[in-house]
Design a protein around this motif. Structure first.
Motif, short mmCIF file in Angstrom:
data_model
loop_
_atom_site.label_atom_id
_atom_site.label_comp_id
_atom_site.label_asym_id
_atom_site.label_seq_id
_atom_site.Cartn_x
_atom_site.Cartn_y
_atom_site.Cartn_z
N UNK A 133 0.91 -0.99 -0.09
CA UNK A 133 0.02 0.02 -0.06
C UNK A 133 0.97 1.43 0.11
N UNK A 134 1.91 1.26 0.77
CA UNK A 134 2.69 2.71 0.86
C UNK A 134 3.63 2.49 -0.25
N UNK A 135 3.86 1.44 -1.12
CA UNK A 135 4.77 1.54 -2.25
C UNK A 135 3.75 2.33 -3.37
N UNK A 139 2.34 6.75 -6.74
CA UNK A 139 1.29 7.90 -7.03
C UNK A 139 1.76 9.46 -6.60
N UNK A 140 2.64 9.55 -5.80
CA UNK A 140 3.19 11.14 -5.44
C UNK A 140 4.18 11.38 -6.55
N UNK A 151 -2.13 6.93 -16.01
CA UNK A 151 -3.54 6.26 -15.91
C UNK A 151 -3.45 5.18 -14.87
N UNK A 152 -2.46 4.34 -14.89
CA UNK A 152 -2.55 3.17 -14.00
C UNK A 152 -2.26 3.43 -12.45
N UNK A 153 -2.12 4.77 -12.15
CA UNK A 153 -2.02 5.05 -10.72
C UNK A 153 -2.99 6.15 -10.58
N UNK A 167 -6.89 15.17 -7.56
CA UNK A 167 -7.57 14.68 -6.63
C UNK A 167 -6.73 13.17 -6.11
N UNK A 168 -6.09 12.73 -7.11
CA UNK A 168 -5.21 11.71 -6.72
C UNK A 168 -4.28 11.88 -5.93
#
Length: 438
Positions: free
Chosen positions: A186-188, A193-194, A200-202, A210-211
């Motif tokens: 989850x952290x990975x 994402x950051x 698009x995959x993330x 928003x992501x």
């Protein structure tokens, strides 16, 4: 290296400084690509425009819109100067293009967004904990984490090398920070994402902003809760080092601890995976892997060359604190400058045949980890992890073959791959050819 075609943006993005005697041909080539566009790094190739920019005797200015712009720094000599001189080029207003024109909320709290002398005092204990002598004592732990990630490659089916590499730094840093194993995946994803919210995959359905906002919220909330708990349960790990660190006559505040937890995790997950990913994606089937595997004596130089070639951190943003001249260009106080590490690391004036991959290249003083006071604090961990990974890869497997098209990560901050399908077979003799110990 495969170069994919990319169409020009709707509006020119790179323009010469006022009064610059740039040749028309150079101007046309420069304006043809948008260095800020994440699609350039997932579907295109920035190196032709970087080569053209390096040939100029001035800096160029990149306009994003009517209000936002920055100077391009593309030559090694200039990049080295900007990154070393923290008194002239500050990190405290932000270090990524995403923050251009905004004030970094981590300024003065996070090591990456704090300049000396405060930066020097703040990082002292963490720097000692991450020094090579400390990391050397954890080589077996690192090996025990790397080997299981590679083992499925020997099953005979298609193996996504990039996904294994993306998981690798999370395993190592998660262990060193004392983070629960069940949280690693989850952290990975959140840290990816950051730095790749445009991918698009993330990206979540609500869009990029928003992501990114949700990922930051979840990560900071996670570390706030963890720090609150761990204050009364200190151990022998990096999180405990941050909690117990004293500087300026006090302990780190909770928001400072959280900001640096985020920075540590992000830094590890950004840098470590993409050097091996570039090697596998771009040189599988070329003879490079066989040459490296057959000559363990080049492990050290080959590793550094993979870091130079990949330049996983694509850029650093800085702001001038006073008027200064670089490459016949006046940079005024407050002007933003972007150092393109991928360009500086292929500067032919520093690296002979800079566009060639040479596993025996020496010397190789690349900028993949930065330079100066903000030199990556986790570089020893990254190097030991990568050296261990390559050793185990070449000891255990051979006959690497592509099993599909590699996919690049859509990001203008990280230069990397997210999928590299390959096959291999176990090396002959079970444990493979003899290789020197890492």
């Amino acid at each position: 290296m495969t170069v994919h075609a990319i169409s020009a943006p709707a509006v020119p993005s790179l323009t010469p400084p006022p009064g610059c005697p740039m040749h028309a041909a150079a101007t046309g080539a420069v304006n043809a690509l948008d260095l800020v566009d994440p699609g350039l790094y997932s579907d295109g190739d920035p190196h032709p425009v970087w080569r053209r920019l390096r040939s100029l005797d001035v800096l160029t200015r990149h306009h994003i819109d009517e209000d936002r712009w920055f100077w391009n720094v593309v030559r090694f000599e200039d990049a080295d100067r900007v990154l070393r001189d923290t008194a002239t080029f500050t990190s405290e207003r932000g270090t990524m293009l995403d923050l251009l024109g905004l004030d970094d909320p981590a300024s003065g709290k996070q090591l990456a967004a704090t300049d000396p002398p405060r930066h020097t005092e703040m990082q002292a204990r963490l720097k000692k904990a991450l020094a090579i002598k400390s990391v050397d004592r954890q080589r077996e732990m690192i090996r025990d984490l790397v080997v299981p990630l590679l083992e499925p490659l020997g099953d005979g089916g298609t193996f996504d090398f990039a996904q294994a590499m993306l998981a690798m730094p999370m395993s190592v840093t998660g262990t060193m920070m004392g983070l629960p194993t069940g949280d690693w995946a989850w952290l990975n994803r959140l840290t990816t994402v950051c730095i790749a919210a445009d991918d698009p995959e993330y990206q979540e359905p609500d869009g990029r902003n928003a992501t990114l906002k949700a990922a930051h919220r979840d990560l900071f909330a996670y570390f706030q809760d963890l720090v609150r708990f761990r204050r009364n349960h200190l151990g022998d790990d990096l999180l405990s080092v941050l909690i117990s660190t004293r500087f300026e006559g006090r302990h780190m505040a909770p928001d400072e601890i959280v900001a640096n937890c985020y920075s540590l995790l992000l830094g590890a997950n950004v840098t470590t995976p993409h050097a091996p990913n570039f090697v596998m994606a771009e040189f599988i089937g070329s003879g490079v892997l066989q040459d490296w595997a057959a000559h363990p004596e080049v492990d050290a130089t080959a590793l550094e060359e993979s870091l130079r070639w990949a330049s996983p951190v694509n850029h650093f943003l800085r702001y001038a604190t006073h008027d200064v001249e670089i490459r016949n260009t006046l940079i005024k106080a407050g002007d933003p400058v972007v150092v393109w590490l991928g360009s500086a690391n292929r500067d032919d004036l520093v690296f002979a045949g800079g566009s060639e991959f040479d596993i025996r290249r020496k010397p190789n003083k690349h900028l993949a980890f930065g330079i100066g006071p903000h030199y990556c604090i986790g570089h020893s961990v990254a190097r030991v992890t990568l050296k261990t990974m390559f050793h185990e890869l070449f000891t255990r497997f051979e006959d690497f073959q592509p099993a599909g098209r590699p996919e690049r990560l859509r990001s203008n901050f990280v230069s990397g791959y997210k999928h590299i399908p390959i096959t291999a077979r176990p090396a002959r003799g079970g444990n493979g050819r003899a290789r020197s110990s890492v």
